[in-house]
Motif scaffolding. Structure first.
Motif, PDB file in Angstrom:
ATOM      1  N   UNK A  84       0.828  -1.208   0.000  1.00 50.22           N
ATOM      2  CA  UNK A  84       0.000   0.000   0.000  1.00 50.22           C
ATOM      3  C   UNK A  84       0.863   1.259   0.000  1.00 50.22           C
ATOM      4  N   UNK A  85       1.897   1.282   0.837  1.00 59.42           N
ATOM      5  CA  UNK A  85       2.771   2.446   0.856  1.00 59.42           C
ATOM      6  C   UNK A  85       3.599   2.548  -0.418  1.00 59.42           C
ATOM      7  N   UNK A  86       3.929   1.419  -0.994  1.00 57.91           N
ATOM      8  CA  UNK A  86       4.630   1.443  -2.274  1.00 57.91           C
ATOM      9  C   UNK A  86       3.774   2.111  -3.334  1.00 57.91           C
ATOM     10  N   UNK A  87       2.461   1.837  -3.295  1.00 60.22           N
ATOM     11  CA  UNK A  87       1.531   2.462  -4.229  1.00 60.22           C
ATOM     12  C   UNK A  87       1.455   3.969  -3.999  1.00 60.22           C
ATOM     13  N   UNK A  88       1.421   4.370  -2.727  1.00 59.39           N
ATOM     14  CA  UNK A  88       1.360   5.800  -2.396  1.00 59.39           C
ATOM     15  C   UNK A  88       2.614   6.509  -2.891  1.00 59.39           C
ATOM     16  N   UNK A  89       3.780   5.951  -2.579  1.00 60.82           N
ATOM     17  CA  UNK A  89       5.040   6.567  -2.985  1.00 60.82           C
ATOM     18  C   UNK A  89       5.136   6.632  -4.502  1.00 60.82           C
ATOM     19  N   UNK A  90       4.727   5.550  -5.168  1.00 58.79           N
ATOM     20  CA  UNK A  90       4.759   5.531  -6.632  1.00 58.79           C
ATOM     21  C   UNK A  90       3.862   6.619  -7.210  1.00 58.79           C
ATOM     22  N   UNK A  91       2.695   6.818  -6.622  1.00 55.92           N
ATOM     23  CA  UNK A  91       1.779   7.851  -7.099  1.00 55.92           C
ATOM     24  C   UNK A  91       2.391   9.230  -6.948  1.00 55.92           C
ATOM     25  N   UNK A  92       3.046   9.478  -5.809  1.00 55.09           N
ATOM     26  CA  UNK A  92       3.621  10.786  -5.550  1.00 55.09           C
ATOM     27  C   UNK A  92       4.847  11.065  -6.421  1.00 55.09           C
ATOM     28  N   UNK A  93       5.487  10.025  -6.896  1.00 53.15           N
ATOM     29  CA  UNK A  93       6.701  10.208  -7.689  1.00 53.15           C
ATOM     30  C   UNK A  93       6.427  10.336  -9.184  1.00 53.15           C
ATOM     31  N   UNK A  94       5.172  10.271  -9.584  1.00 52.75           N
ATOM     32  CA  UNK A  94       4.845  10.442 -10.996  1.00 52.75           C
ATOM     33  C   UNK A  94       5.133  11.876 -11.425  1.00 52.75           C
ATOM     34  N   UNK A  95       5.868  12.028 -12.491  1.00 55.16           N
ATOM     35  CA  UNK A  95       6.266  13.345 -12.968  1.00 55.16           C
ATOM     36  C   UNK A  95       5.284  13.865 -14.013  1.00 55.16           C
ATOM     37  N   UNK A  96       5.151  15.189 -14.061  1.00 53.38           N
ATOM     38  CA  UNK A  96       4.272  15.821 -15.034  1.00 53.38           C
ATOM     39  C   UNK A  96       4.723  17.260 -15.253  1.00 53.38           C
ATOM     40  N   UNK A  97       4.634  17.741 -16.480  1.00 53.35           N
ATOM     41  CA  UNK A  97       4.970  19.153 -16.716  1.00 53.35           C
ATOM     42  C   UNK A  97       3.906  20.105 -16.177  1.00 53.35           C
ATOM     43  N   UNK A  98       2.773  19.555 -15.728  1.00 54.48           N
ATOM     44  CA  UNK A  98       1.674  20.384 -15.253  1.00 54.48           C
ATOM     45  C   UNK A  98       1.767  20.726 -13.769  1.00 54.48           C
ATOM     46  N   UNK A  99       2.615  20.021 -13.040  1.00 55.23           N
ATOM     47  CA  UNK A  99       2.796  20.291 -11.616  1.00 55.23           C
ATOM     48  C   UNK A  99       4.164  19.761 -11.204  1.00 55.23           C
ATOM     49  N   UNK A 100       4.586  20.118 -10.000  1.00 53.03           N
ATOM     50  CA  UNK A 100       5.821  19.582  -9.445  1.00 53.03           C
ATOM     51  C   UNK A 100       5.499  18.933  -8.107  1.00 53.03           C
ATOM     52  N   UNK A 101       5.842  17.667  -7.975  1.00 49.34           N
ATOM     53  CA  UNK A 101       5.715  16.974  -6.693  1.00 49.34           C
ATOM     54  C   UNK A 101       7.011  16.192  -6.499  1.00 49.34           C
ATOM     55  N   UNK A 102       7.854  16.697  -5.634  1.00 52.06           N
ATOM     56  CA  UNK A 102       9.111  16.026  -5.327  1.00 52.06           C
ATOM     57  C   UNK A 102       9.000  15.334  -3.981  1.00 52.06           C
ATOM     58  N   UNK A 103       9.170  14.023  -3.982  1.00 46.48           N
ATOM     59  CA  UNK A 103       9.165  13.248  -2.744  1.00 46.48           C
ATOM     60  C   UNK A 103      10.567  12.704  -2.521  1.00 46.48           C
ATOM     61  N   UNK A 104      11.182  13.086  -1.431  1.00 51.34           N
ATOM     62  CA  UNK A 104      12.515  12.595  -1.106  1.00 51.34           C
ATOM     63  C   UNK A 104      12.503  11.885   0.223  1.00 51.34           C
ATOM     64  N   UNK A 127      17.223  -2.254   5.468  1.00 54.72           N
ATOM     65  CA  UNK A 127      17.667  -1.363   4.399  1.00 54.72           C
ATOM     66  C   UNK A 127      16.995  -1.715   3.078  1.00 54.72           C
ATOM     67  N   UNK A 128      16.856  -3.010   2.804  1.00 57.14           N
ATOM     68  CA  UNK A 128      16.239  -3.449   1.552  1.00 57.14           C
ATOM     69  C   UNK A 128      14.762  -3.085   1.504  1.00 57.14           C
ATOM     70  N   UNK A 129      14.061  -3.253   2.637  1.00 54.79           N
ATOM     71  CA  UNK A 129      12.631  -2.916   2.699  1.00 54.79           C
ATOM     72  C   UNK A 129      12.432  -1.419   2.525  1.00 54.79           C
ATOM     73  N   UNK A 130      13.275  -0.617   3.189  1.00 59.32           N
ATOM     74  CA  UNK A 130      13.162   0.838   3.079  1.00 59.32           C
ATOM     75  C   UNK A 130      13.342   1.291   1.638  1.00 59.32           C
ATOM     76  N   UNK A 131      14.273   0.674   0.929  1.00 63.46           N
ATOM     77  CA  UNK A 131      14.526   1.050  -0.454  1.00 63.46           C
ATOM     78  C   UNK A 131      13.431   0.569  -1.387  1.00 63.46           C
ATOM     79  N   UNK A 132      13.015  -0.692  -1.245  1.00 64.85           N
ATOM     80  CA  UNK A 132      12.071  -1.288  -2.186  1.00 64.85           C
ATOM     81  C   UNK A 132      10.667  -0.707  -2.079  1.00 64.85           C
ATOM     82  N   UNK A 133      10.179  -0.552  -0.865  1.00 64.94           N
ATOM     83  CA  UNK A 133       8.774  -0.158  -0.688  1.00 64.94           C
ATOM     84  C   UNK A 133       8.579   1.327  -0.381  1.00 64.94           C
ATOM     85  N   UNK A 134       9.612   1.982   0.173  1.00 68.32           N
ATOM     86  CA  UNK A 134       9.464   3.386   0.555  1.00 68.32           C
ATOM     87  C   UNK A 134      10.395   4.306  -0.232  1.00 68.32           C
ATOM     88  N   UNK A 135      11.152   3.712  -1.167  1.00 70.55           N
ATOM     89  CA  UNK A 135      12.100   4.477  -1.977  1.00 70.55           C
ATOM     90  C   UNK A 135      12.986   5.358  -1.093  1.00 70.55           C
TER      91      UNK A 135
END
Length: 456
Positions: A141-161, A177-185
């Motif tokens: 579920x969090x992977x889906x959220x992070x993936x949604x927030x990381x979608x790029x578009x010229x119409x807006x800027x949403x930077x998730x770090x 470390x592997x879980x943090x990277x894979x699911x939470x980027x």
């Protein structure tokens, strides 16, 4: 609009706690997660909205600028934002001043923290956040959220770090470390906290870069002199109103901060098609103001009476159903320009919500601190968010930095229109329409105030 938020959570050595298993039904009641299945997983690839009624009754009149014809929003399959509303309500209840927080920023940081926890420490975090018993479902579920927030578009800027700073001498488990990277980027980065000047400069530079310079001094050397681990996530959002306010129409007007007090402020005005609802339950107007691209939107809830906002804030947990009546119509909007900063210390709030073990010496975070000796254990010692917002005629900029630090315990047409006049205290939130996640929630009690703080 500009908004920024920073969240700080400090941890120190502790002992393993063993709690009773949490009833899955209780977790569901707290957060509303359904059992994850294939059908639900498909949601990640489609556009979701919070309500069905945002669709025009006549499908041939669908406005493609709001929703693509083939991607009309449907009712969300999961109501997993209860923590967000409870947190917002609790912060709002402390005073009547302006406030701004990022429920999503805090939730992401706590989710990563929960991944490193065991026993009662993890049970409490999972219960308060509303996580399912199945860790894999939560991660997806969090992977889906992070993936949604990381979608790029010229119409807006949403930077998730997202980044986890680890003291050079600490050795977090590779699995964590592997879980943090894979699911939470989220990447792990080694740093020398024993050189606090250099460490603070490095951390502040990263935060400033990811928030476009909006948050420059998140930490100082004294904050991190005894740290072991710091978990940071930042969100920077910049959007342009789909229906912009005409700067030439902005003029001074009266804003009622209380029934007996009023202040002159600059009011913006626009008349166009918006999704709108009149809520009888809250005696308030609900307005959806989308940004170009339609992935994000600001919702504004304006009470009809000068003292009506308290009723709205008290009933936040039941606000979603009221949005079922949103429909598109011509709306004449009058809204103040506002810009303010806000800082909030949230450790006491989390304790009150049920996150207690994480703050004790008996907390358990073996994913980060290997071993179970007192010298190797951590506890939460502080939770802080810093935020800011700037709303103007053209649109919005929102930015947030969430920090979790672990330290040792020593350390127009002829159609009739309706009016929405926000000349009294009102509530607003910015939402990712695809996942229904609340990037920011806030209250405007006085548009002329530029700084605020919440301590409890």
């Amino acid at each position: 609009m500009i908004s920024r938020i920073c969240f700080v959570l400090f941890l120190a050595p502790c002992v393993l706690g063993n709690g009773d298993p949490i009833d899955p039904e209780t977790l569901h009641n707290v957060f509303g997660y359904p059992q994850y299945n294939t059908a639900a997983s498909n949601v990640a690839t489609t556009t979701l909205s919070q309500v069905l009624p945002v669709q025009p009754v006549n499908s041939t009149l669908t406005d493609p600028d709001y929703w693509d014809v083939d991607e009309l929003p449907s009712a969300a399959v999961a109501d997993y934002d209860k923590f967000d509303w409870v947190l917002t309500k609790r912060v709002a209840s402390n005073s009547n001043v302006n406030f701004l927080i990022s429920p999503l920023g805090l939730k992401l940081a706590l989710a990563i923290l929960a991944e490193a926890a065991t026993g009662l420490t993890r049970s409490e975090l999972s219960s308060v956040l509303g996580f399912e018993v199945d860790r894999h479902a939560v991660r997806r579920k969090f992977s889906t959220i992070v993936e949604s927030l990381q979608k790029k578009s010229p119409q807006y800027i949403l930077n998730l770090g997202s980044r986890i700073y680890v003291e050079d001498s600490a050795q977090p488990r590779q699995r964590f470390a592997a879980i943090a990277q894979q699911f939470y980027q989220t990447e792990l980065t080694s740093i020398n906290f024993h050189n606090p000047q250099a460490a603070a400069a490095s951390i502040n530079a990263w935060v400033s870069n990811t928030t476009q310079g909006k948050i420059n001094n998140l930490v100082d050397p004294d904050d991190i002199s005894n740290m072991v681990v710091m978990i940071l996530n930042t969100i920077y959002f910049k959007g342009t109103w789909r229906h912009q306010f005409d700067p030439n129409s902005t003029k001074e007007g009266v804003f009622y901060t209380t029934p007996n007090q009023r202040k002159p402020v600059q009011f913006m005005r626009v008349k166009d098609k918006f999704y709108y609802a009149e809520s009888t339950k809250f005696d308030a107007k609900i307005l959806r103001m989308s940004y170009i691209g339609n992935k994000y939107a600001m919702y504004v809830i304006v009470p009809n009476s000068l003292t009506g906002l308290n009723m709205v804030m008290e009933g936040l947990s039941t606000l979603r159903p009221e949005m079922d009546s949103l429909h598109e119509r011509l709306v004449d909007v009058t809204m103040p320009k506002y810009k303010f900063d806000y800082s909030s210390e949230l450790d006491a709030v989390l304790r009150e919500l049920g996150v207690r073990q994480a703050f004790e010496d008996t907390a358990s975070f073996p994913g980060i601190a290997r071993g179970q000796t007192l010298a190797q254990r951590l506890r939460v010692s502080r939770v802080l968010q810093r935020s800011g917002i700037d709303v103007n005629e053209l649109g919005s900029v929102a930015y947030t930095a969430t920090e979790i630090a672990l330290a040792n315990k020593f350390g127009e047409d002829n159609e009739s229109s309706v009016e929405v006049i926000a000349n009294k205290p009102f509530f607003f939130f910015i939402q990712d329409e695809a996942t229904r996640q609340l990037l920011f929630t806030g209250r405007v009690s006085d548009p002329s105030i530029v700084d605020g703080a919440f301590k409890h």
